[in-house]
Every structure is written in structure tokens, then in C-alpha cells.
Motif scaffolding. Structure first.
Motif: not given
Length: 476
Positions: A178-179, A183-186, A189-201
Motif C-alpha cells: 500500500i505504501y 508513494a508512486k501516486s504522490k 499519506y496518513g497511517n496510524s495502525s502503529i497505535i496498536r503498539t510495537y510491544f506487548k505492553d
């Protein structure tokens, strides 16, 4: 015997239900796998053959466009020696969704989900959110797999009615394909799934979510510094992916309240059972579901004097309740200083619809400070809400009717002579892997499955008093 039970929109009985029906109604015991294979055959009888559906697709899409002028549909195939044209991609955007998009906030949520049918594949979706915070599907595509070429093809078709400009914001689950395609379409881009966090804490997840949703830079860095103290590697990862991709305070565009791809996940859950149907039945299920949604949402109740949608009315009511404890001082015409119980002050400009807390201009809905100032100025609160949340805009978004494809069930298998495109479309080369298809969604890192309390297992002899429950292995 089972064909009638699989007709309609439902997925029909499960294998264990078939086993119980055979045992109870006919006194015949069958294995689970026989019930599974029987269900596959019954689905083919009721919803059409999975392989033949690909050849029926061109005629169905032609009828769909005739019933709904302005819809966009396309099929892409690839030629293989000795086989002919194999199905590769299919795209569909209904005219009602295309017209309704003009009344949406310009945030598009894209996602992909695996199909569980005989020939596998992937369903790509693009959705928006209407002024009542409901899912508004824009387009769907069926592709061979979720890869760079498939997503690039999907965005190319999507650009036919979603213009490529800086106003558009895309939200996704950070899939690499998707990214690359965006990016090719210029495109912004807003991305936010990282809110689910990178660590199990859980505490770390709370902090990341708090930082992501912060409206002001000062609030963001206050929380981000705490993240650094808890886990430096997590902070380094968040900086590495770009703060503008997940933090609202650093994003240059306007993503409103949409911070995750949950809108797309909701749409995928609606299609959960249909994703194992043959492709023709899947597309018809999507069309029928949208037809029902549009018809139902056109029946929104109009209350006397109500200018905004029901969901926004609830938000305004909640903000109004919290605004009672604020102290308001007039600065000038339409400008006010608002102080809360902690002593923090905010500058509200009602004419420009801004507040130094940045929530007002980010959501385009009056914050508690703006409501307190509007109350002092004796201005109607709902008059400060942006027009995208008005009932008239909501009604216009669903004004177009989605018509059914009449007698689509009677479409006969095409030959090369009567095919719309003059080409016979064969099934794709991919097939579903062996084993039972996965039903539940794979949780992201940091996500936890909410379950009820675990039940204690007690054997029948313990219940009858024949065992000592303190030493029984089953009870333990």
C-alpha cells in the motif's frame, strides 16, 4: 437436501450443524470431513460454481452498469499458453458511492482481506466515513494476492473518481505494498495502525495512543518523553517510521477523528461470511448490502430544529456538559479567553472557528472551550459545526439509489461467442491451501483478545460425589 439452506445471503449451516441434522432427521452418522465436503458441494449448487463464476462475471458487470449508470467496473486478465485468459483483477465502484463521495470528508481508508473461497485471492476495499461516523464503502477489488502490482492497479482505478491532490488523506494498516502504491501516486499519506503498539505492553500502548491522538505539540512531547523513559527502543521505532505518519499533531493535512483503519476492519467484518462465496455471489452480496444501507440511511429521522447528524449531536452534548466548569472572558468581537479548573488558558476565535487547543479546527466540531465561548456570546452551538456534518450533506450523500441486477441468478455460463468481451475467462491459477480456512482475524502486535473468565472443568463423578475434588486431575 441441503441446497435450500444455503440460498440467500447467509453462509448456511456449518459442518457440525449438518452432522446433527443428518443424525437427528435421518438417523445417519457422518464424519466431520464428509459434512465439510458436502457443504462445499451444497454451496456450489446454491451460489454457483466457483470456477464458472469467473466466466459469468463480465455479463454480470455489464448488467450492473446498465442498472446503475455511472458505475465503474473493469476486469483484467493475463494470457497463459494452453489455457487462455486467466482472471487476474476485478474492480467495482457503484455510481451511488461515486456521487456520495463528494459529500464525504476527504479521508480514505484502504485495506485488504483474504478470500476463503476455493481459489483464494484477496479483497481490496476503499472506504470513507460519513458525517454520522458510519462506514461509507467507495470501491472494492478482487485480486490474486496483496502485492505491489495489485495495489498499484487498484489505486489507478480509484483515481478515476478520487482526484490526486493534497487534500486527500489515505489511512492504512502499513502494508508495504500500500505504501509503495500510494508513494508512486504522490498522494498524501496518513497511517496510524502503529497505535496498536510495537510491544506487548498495555501501559506502553496507552501512551502511544495518547501521543498519537494529542492535538497540541506540547501535549505530544510530554507523553512522548514518557514513552522514552518506559521503552527507548519503542520511541526510536516511532521516530524511524516518521512522526507525521501516526501522530495527529505532526500531520500536515486533516484526518479528523480517523486515527486507525478500524473503518475498513468494520467493513471487512460485514463481509466475513461472504468472503468464502464464489466471486459472482460475493460481488452481488456487496451490491445488495450497499443497496440496503443506502435505503436505510435515507430514512434518517428529522427532528425539529436539528441541523447536524445524530452522532455529532451526542458529541456536542458531551462537550456542553464539560464546558460548565470553564471561566470565559471576552477579548474582542468573537474572541474569548477560556480558563479551565487547572488554570490553563485557551484563545477561542468564533468567527474563524479556531481554538488554541487545536481540537476545534482538527475535528471541525466545537470543543468544550468553543462551546463555553459560544454560550457566553449567545450563539447557536450547532451553527459552529462544519457543513460536512449537517443533515443536508448526510442526506445528499445517500440520495442516489442502488438498483438490483435483475435475475442475475439466471445468467448462463458464457461461451466465447456470446461473451461480452469476446474472451472466455478461466479461473485464476491460485487455489486455497489445504486445511480449514482461518475465520478469525490475526491480531496486530500489542492487540489482545478480550475473553470472559475461564470456566472450571469438573468431571461427572466429582459432581456425583464419587471423586475427591481436591485430588481429581480433571477438576484441577
Amino acid at each position: 437436501m441441503m441446497k435450500g439452506k444455503f440460498a440467500g445471503r447467509g453462509g448456511g449451516p456449518r459442518p457440525n450443524d449438518i452432522r446433527e441434522a443428518m443424525q437427528g432427521d435421518h438417523d445417519v452418522h457422518i464424519s466431520y470431513w464428509k459434512a465439510w465436503r458436502s457443504r462445499e458441494v451444497a454451496l456450489d449448487y446454491a451460489k454457483g460454481s466457483s470456477g464458472a463464476s469467473y466466466n459469468l462475471l463480465p455479463t454480470y458487470l455489464e448488467k450492473l452498469v446498465m442498472a446503475n449508470p455511472g458505475s465503474i467496473t473493469q476486469i483484467h486478465t493475463e494470457y497463459a499458453d494452453g489455457i487462455g485468459h486467466r482472471f487476474k483483477y476485478m474492480f467495482m465502484a457503484l455510481a451511488a458511492s461515486i456521487e456520495g463521495y463528494r459529500f464525504m470528508r476527504k479521508v480514505v481508508i484502504v485495506d485488504g482481506s483474504h478470500l476463503r473461497g476455493k481459489y483464494a485471492g484477496c479483497l481490496l476495499t476503499a472506504s470513507a466515513q460519513d458525517g454520522n461516523y458510519q462506514v461509507f464503502p467507495l470501491a472494492v477489488a478482487v485480486v490474486d494476492s496483496e502485492n505491489d502490482k495489485a495495489w498499484e492497479w487498484f489505486f489507478t482505478k480509484l483515481s478515476q473518481f478520487i482526484p490526486n491532490n493534497e487534500e486527500i488523506v489515505f489511512v492504512s494498516d502499513r502494508h508495504p505494498s500500500i505504501y509503495m502504491a500510494i508513494a508512486k501516486s504522490k498522494i498524501g499519506y496518513g497511517n496510524s495502525s502503529i497505535i496498536r503498539t510495537y510491544f506487548k505492553d498495555k501501559h506502553l500502548g496507552y501512551l502511544v495512543g495518547k501521543a498519537a491522538r494529542a492535538y497540541r505539540l506540547s501535549e505530544f512531547y510530554l507523553t512522548f518523553n514518557e514513552i522514552k523513559r518506559v521503552n527507548q527502543s519503542c520511541a526510536d521505532y516511532l521516530v524511524g517510521i516518521g512522526l507525521e505518519h501516526w501522530a495527529r499533531s505532526h500531520f500536515q493535512g486533516n484526518r479528523y477523528n480517523i486515527m486507525t483503519s478500524n473503518v475498513a476492519e468494520t467493513w471487512n467484518s460485514v463481509l466475513r461470511d461472504a468472503r468464502e462465496y464464489p466471486i459472482l455471489s460475493l460481488i452481488e452480496y456487496i451490491r445488495a448490502k450497499l443497496m440496503t444501507w443506502f435505503a436505510k440511511r435515507r430514512q434518517i429521522k428529522r427532528g425539529e430544529g436539528q441541523m447536524v447528524t445524530p452522532r455529532v449531536e451526542e458529541i456536542l452534548a458531551a462537550n456542553f456538559e464539560r464546558s460548565g466548569s470553564l471561566w470565559v472572558t471576552m477579548i474582542g468581537e468573537a474572541e474569548y479567553k477560556v480558563r479551565n479548573k487547572e488554570g490553563a488558558t485557551f484563545h477561542v476565535n468564533l468567527s474563524q472557528k479556531t481554538c488554541t487547543c487545536h481540537e476545534f479546527q482538527a475535528l471541525l466540531i466545537p470543543c468544550t472551550h468553543a462551546i463555553a465561548a459560544a454560550t457566553r456570546a449567545q450563539i447557536r452551538i450547532d451553527s459552529l459545526v462544519d457543513g460536512c456534518y449537517s443533515r443536508s450533506t448526510y442526506t445528499a450523500a445517500y440520495a442516489n439509489i442502488i438498483n438490483p441486477v435483475v435475475e442475475y441468478e439466471s445468467i448462463e455460463i458464457l461461451s466465447s461467442d456470446n461473451s461480452v468481451s469476446g474472451v472466455e475467462i478461466n479461473r485464476p491459477s491460485s487455489r486455497r491451501p489445504p486445511g480449514r480456512p482461518r475465520k478469525s482475524r490475526i491480531l496486530s502486535r500489542g492487540e489482545f483478545q478480550t475473553r470472559g473468565p475461564k470456566k472450571r472443568t469438573v468431571c461427572s463423578r466429582c459432581k456425583g460425589g464419587g471423586h475427591n475434588r481436591a485430588t481429581c486431575k480433571v477438576a484441577i
